[in-house]
Scaffold this motif. Sequence first.
Motif, PDB file in Angstrom:
ATOM      1  N   ALA A   1       0.840  -1.196   0.000  1.00 21.61           N
ATOM      2  CA  ALA A   1       0.000   0.000   0.000  1.00 21.61           C
ATOM      3  C   ALA A   1       0.878   1.250   0.000  1.00 21.61           C
ATOM      4  CB  ALA A   1      -0.935  -0.008   1.208  1.00 21.61           C
ATOM      5  N   THR A   2       1.959   1.212   0.780  1.00 18.20           N
ATOM      6  CA  THR A   2       2.924   2.315   0.778  1.00 18.20           C
ATOM      7  C   THR A   2       3.634   2.420  -0.564  1.00 18.20           C
ATOM      8  OG1 THR A   2       3.294   2.067   3.163  1.00 18.20           O
ATOM      9  CG2 THR A   2       4.994   3.214   1.905  1.00 18.20           C
ATOM     10  N   ALA A   3       4.090   1.282  -1.087  1.00 22.17           N
ATOM     11  CA  ALA A   3       4.831   1.274  -2.350  1.00 22.17           C
ATOM     12  C   ALA A   3       3.988   1.809  -3.502  1.00 22.17           C
ATOM     13  CB  ALA A   3       5.314  -0.137  -2.663  1.00 22.17           C
ATOM     14  N   PHE A   4       2.706   1.451  -3.546  1.00 20.77           N
ATOM     15  CA  PHE A   4       1.848   1.902  -4.645  1.00 20.77           C
ATOM     16  C   PHE A   4       1.664   3.415  -4.627  1.00 20.77           C
ATOM     17  CE2 PHE A   4      -0.700  -2.200  -5.767  1.00 20.77           C
ATOM     18  CZ  PHE A   4       0.493  -2.832  -6.056  1.00 20.77           C
ATOM     19  N   MET A   5       1.651   4.003  -3.439  1.00 16.03           N
ATOM     20  CA  MET A   5       1.537   5.461  -3.364  1.00 16.03           C
ATOM     21  C   MET A   5       2.750   6.130  -3.995  1.00 16.03           C
ATOM     22  SD  MET A   5      -1.388   6.065  -2.042  1.00 16.03           S
ATOM     23  CE  MET A   5      -1.194   7.832  -1.868  1.00 16.03           C
ATOM     24  N   VAL A   6       3.892   5.482  -3.878  1.00 12.98           N
ATOM     25  CA  VAL A   6       5.115   6.012  -4.493  1.00 12.98           C
ATOM     26  C   VAL A   6       5.130   5.710  -5.991  1.00 12.98           C
ATOM     27  CG1 VAL A   6       7.641   5.916  -4.476  1.00 12.98           C
ATOM     28  CG2 VAL A   6       6.369   5.748  -2.323  1.00 12.98           C
ATOM     29  N   MET A   7       4.723   4.508  -6.366  1.00 13.56           N
ATOM     30  CA  MET A   7       4.742   4.096  -7.778  1.00 13.56           C
ATOM     31  C   MET A   7       3.846   4.960  -8.660  1.00 13.56           C
ATOM     32  SD  MET A   7       4.499  -0.048  -7.647  1.00 13.56           S
ATOM     33  CE  MET A   7       5.738  -1.088  -6.857  1.00 13.56           C
ATOM     34  N   GLY A   8       2.649   5.300  -8.151  1.00 18.24           N
ATOM     35  CA  GLY A   8       1.649   5.902  -9.009  1.00 18.24           C
ATOM     36  C   GLY A   8       0.879   4.825  -9.748  1.00 18.24           C
ATOM     37  N   ALA A   9      -0.167   5.220 -10.442  1.00 19.71           N
ATOM     38  CA  ALA A   9      -1.112   4.264 -11.025  1.00 19.71           C
ATOM     39  C   ALA A   9      -0.485   3.347 -12.070  1.00 19.71           C
ATOM     40  CB  ALA A   9      -2.300   5.010 -11.619  1.00 19.71           C
ATOM     41  N   ASP A  10       0.243   3.892 -13.021  1.00 12.86           N
ATOM     42  CA  ASP A  10       0.761   3.078 -14.135  1.00 12.86           C
ATOM     43  C   ASP A  10       1.681   1.969 -13.649  1.00 12.86           C
ATOM     44  OD1 ASP A  10      -0.681   4.571 -15.905  1.00 12.86           O
ATOM     45  OD2 ASP A  10       0.992   5.867 -16.509  1.00 12.86           O
ATOM     46  N   ARG A  11       2.605   2.299 -12.774  1.00 15.55           N
ATOM     47  CA  ARG A  11       3.528   1.276 -12.271  1.00 15.55           C
ATOM     48  C   ARG A  11       2.800   0.273 -11.382  1.00 15.55           C
ATOM     49  NH1 ARG A  11       8.683   4.130  -9.749  1.00 15.55           N
ATOM     50  NH2 ARG A  11       9.382   1.952  -9.598  1.00 15.55           N
ATOM     51  N   ALA A  12       1.808   0.736 -10.627  1.00 11.96           N
ATOM     52  CA  ALA A  12       1.030  -0.177  -9.797  1.00 11.96           C
ATOM     53  C   ALA A  12       0.259  -1.168 -10.667  1.00 11.96           C
ATOM     54  CB  ALA A  12       0.068   0.612  -8.909  1.00 11.96           C
ATOM     55  N   PHE A  13      -0.309  -0.685 -11.796  1.00  7.43           N
ATOM     56  CA  PHE A  13      -1.011  -1.582 -12.722  1.00  7.43           C
ATOM     57  C   PHE A  13      -0.090  -2.698 -13.199  1.00  7.43           C
ATOM     58  CE2 PHE A  13      -3.855   2.131 -14.252  1.00  7.43           C
ATOM     59  CZ  PHE A  13      -4.689   1.957 -13.164  1.00  7.43           C
ATOM     60  N   LYS A  14       1.091  -2.322 -13.635  1.00 14.82           N
ATOM     61  CA  LYS A  14       2.038  -3.306 -14.167  1.00 14.82           C
ATOM     62  C   LYS A  14       2.435  -4.314 -13.095  1.00 14.82           C
ATOM     63  CE  LYS A  14       3.908  -0.167 -17.670  1.00 14.82           C
ATOM     64  NZ  LYS A  14       5.095   0.610 -18.116  1.00 14.82           N
ATOM     65  N   PHE A  15       2.613  -3.836 -11.868  1.00 14.24           N
ATOM     66  CA  PHE A  15       2.968  -4.730 -10.766  1.00 14.24           C
ATOM     67  C   PHE A  15       1.857  -5.751 -10.534  1.00 14.24           C
ATOM     68  CE2 PHE A  15       3.260  -6.036  -6.356  1.00 14.24           C
ATOM     69  CZ  PHE A  15       4.621  -6.164  -6.134  1.00 14.24           C
ATOM     70  N   LEU A  16       0.616  -5.297 -10.570  1.00 10.35           N
ATOM     71  CA  LEU A  16      -0.526  -6.170 -10.288  1.00 10.35           C
ATOM     72  C   LEU A  16      -0.806  -7.160 -11.419  1.00 10.35           C
ATOM     73  CD1 LEU A  16      -2.838  -3.468  -8.692  1.00 10.35           C
ATOM     74  CD2 LEU A  16      -1.982  -5.508  -7.525  1.00 10.35           C
ATOM     75  N   GLU A  17      -0.463  -6.806 -12.642  1.00 11.10           N
ATOM     76  CA  GLU A  17      -0.695  -7.700 -13.780  1.00 11.10           C
ATOM     77  C   GLU A  17      -0.031  -9.047 -13.585  1.00 11.10           C
ATOM     78  OE1 GLU A  17       0.616  -5.793 -17.308  1.00 11.10           O
ATOM     79  OE2 GLU A  17      -1.121  -4.446 -17.458  1.00 11.10           O
ATOM     80  N   ASP A  18       1.131  -9.052 -12.982  1.00  6.09           N
ATOM     81  CA  ASP A  18       1.885 -10.289 -12.784  1.00  6.09           C
ATOM     82  C   ASP A  18       1.534 -10.995 -11.472  1.00  6.09           C
ATOM     83  OD1 ASP A  18       3.261  -9.808 -15.162  1.00  6.09           O
ATOM     84  OD2 ASP A  18       4.785  -8.610 -14.128  1.00  6.09           O
ATOM     85  N   ARG A  19       0.608 -10.409 -10.693  1.00  4.23           N
ATOM     86  CA  ARG A  19       0.275 -10.987  -9.386  1.00  4.23           C
ATOM     87  C   ARG A  19      -1.240 -10.996  -9.195  1.00  4.23           C
ATOM     88  NH1 ARG A  19       4.695  -8.018  -9.607  1.00  4.23           N
ATOM     89  NH2 ARG A  19       6.643  -8.926  -8.798  1.00  4.23           N
ATOM     90  N   PRO A  20      -1.931 -11.874  -9.945  1.00  6.25           N
ATOM     91  CA  PRO A  20      -3.401 -11.883  -9.919  1.00  6.25           C
ATOM     92  C   PRO A  20      -3.996 -12.294  -8.578  1.00  6.25           C
ATOM     93  CG  PRO A  20      -2.548 -13.775 -11.133  1.00  6.25           C
ATOM     94  CD  PRO A  20      -1.377 -12.879 -10.869  1.00  6.25           C
TER      95      PRO A  20
END
Length: 365
Positions: free
Chosen positions: A308-327
């Motif tokens: 949750a902390t990391a996603f705030m730093v990543m922003g939406a686009d990077r968070a999307f890519k991170f989640l794509e590989d972790r369904p």
Amino acid sequence: MNKMRLSVAVGVLLILAAALARGRLFPREVHTLSRDGTSMNTMIRISVTGEGKEPEKVLDESFLLLDSLNDQLSLFQKDSAIARINDAAGAEPEAVSPDVFAVIEDARSICALTDGVFNPLVGPLTKLWKINRQMPSDAESADADARMRFRLPDPASVDELLPLTQVENLEMLSPDRVRLRRKGCMLDLGGIAKGYASLRLANLFRARGVRSALIDLGGNVYAVGSQPGGAPWNIGIRNPKDTRGAPIAVLSVTDAAVVTSGTYERFKIIDGVRYSHFFDPSTGYPVRNAMLSATLVTPDGTLADALATAFMVMGADRAFKFLEDRPELGAILILEEDEGVKILATRNLEGRLRTTDPSLTVHFF
């Protein structure tokens, strides 16, 4: 024959006595007990359902565990294990408890998982910026606003600290020693400690046979089992633009952590610009992007808190890519959009997430 009947009768009596002793013949009353408190720099509320005095005993044990973890993991408590590690930076390793070693090891692993976005060595930046206060309430208004205005740190001071935040400065010496290689390095586990604590509590409850409990560590929620009646727990997702803390959506879950980080939690106002407490480890500055809040849903409370902390730093686009590989991960991302908000959620939460305002739509991806 009479002896045989007598033996059977005695056996039945013994079985009945044992059942009575265990409460199985006449079960003790099942009830829910809740307790509020303060620990780990936040308000705590824990509810436990069980028989007889079991909830009270488990609550006693859980609050003792929370206080013990706070005493060890606090960045600001002078005699904590984290403070001792930070004070000994550049010198000898410090011996720590299994809990401290485990949470630091988890933090290092999640740092690698997020390519350094989640960084447990941001302590020097935390100290420099001093963005560690809760957002003021409306009641505090003007006086609070004055307290939240500060000067922007000198860029040279920020650059000077960046080498101290490199995770390579963290040395783990199994099974119980931790060392920071450079003087001035500082561990800051504020982005993971409550998640670790919630998971420890959930595992404690399961070990004690508790099948229904709700742990709320100041927005860091863990649902153990289901509600006493068998229905899923309903967890409110805060509206990041509502200063009263009203929910913008409600999520139904069982046996999972629901952890939210948001820009409303802590901030500074510097020259009229609002800076959050989420730092980009690569620049040393608070991030500024469209992400207002990020909620993670997973049985691993430690991972949920850190991501949750990391996603705030990543922003939406990077968070999307991170989640794509972790369904297997569930996530709810709330973004700034014009004068309102946009709610995005992973497809695995569809059917379990509803908005409190019918005019708002959840966009699943």
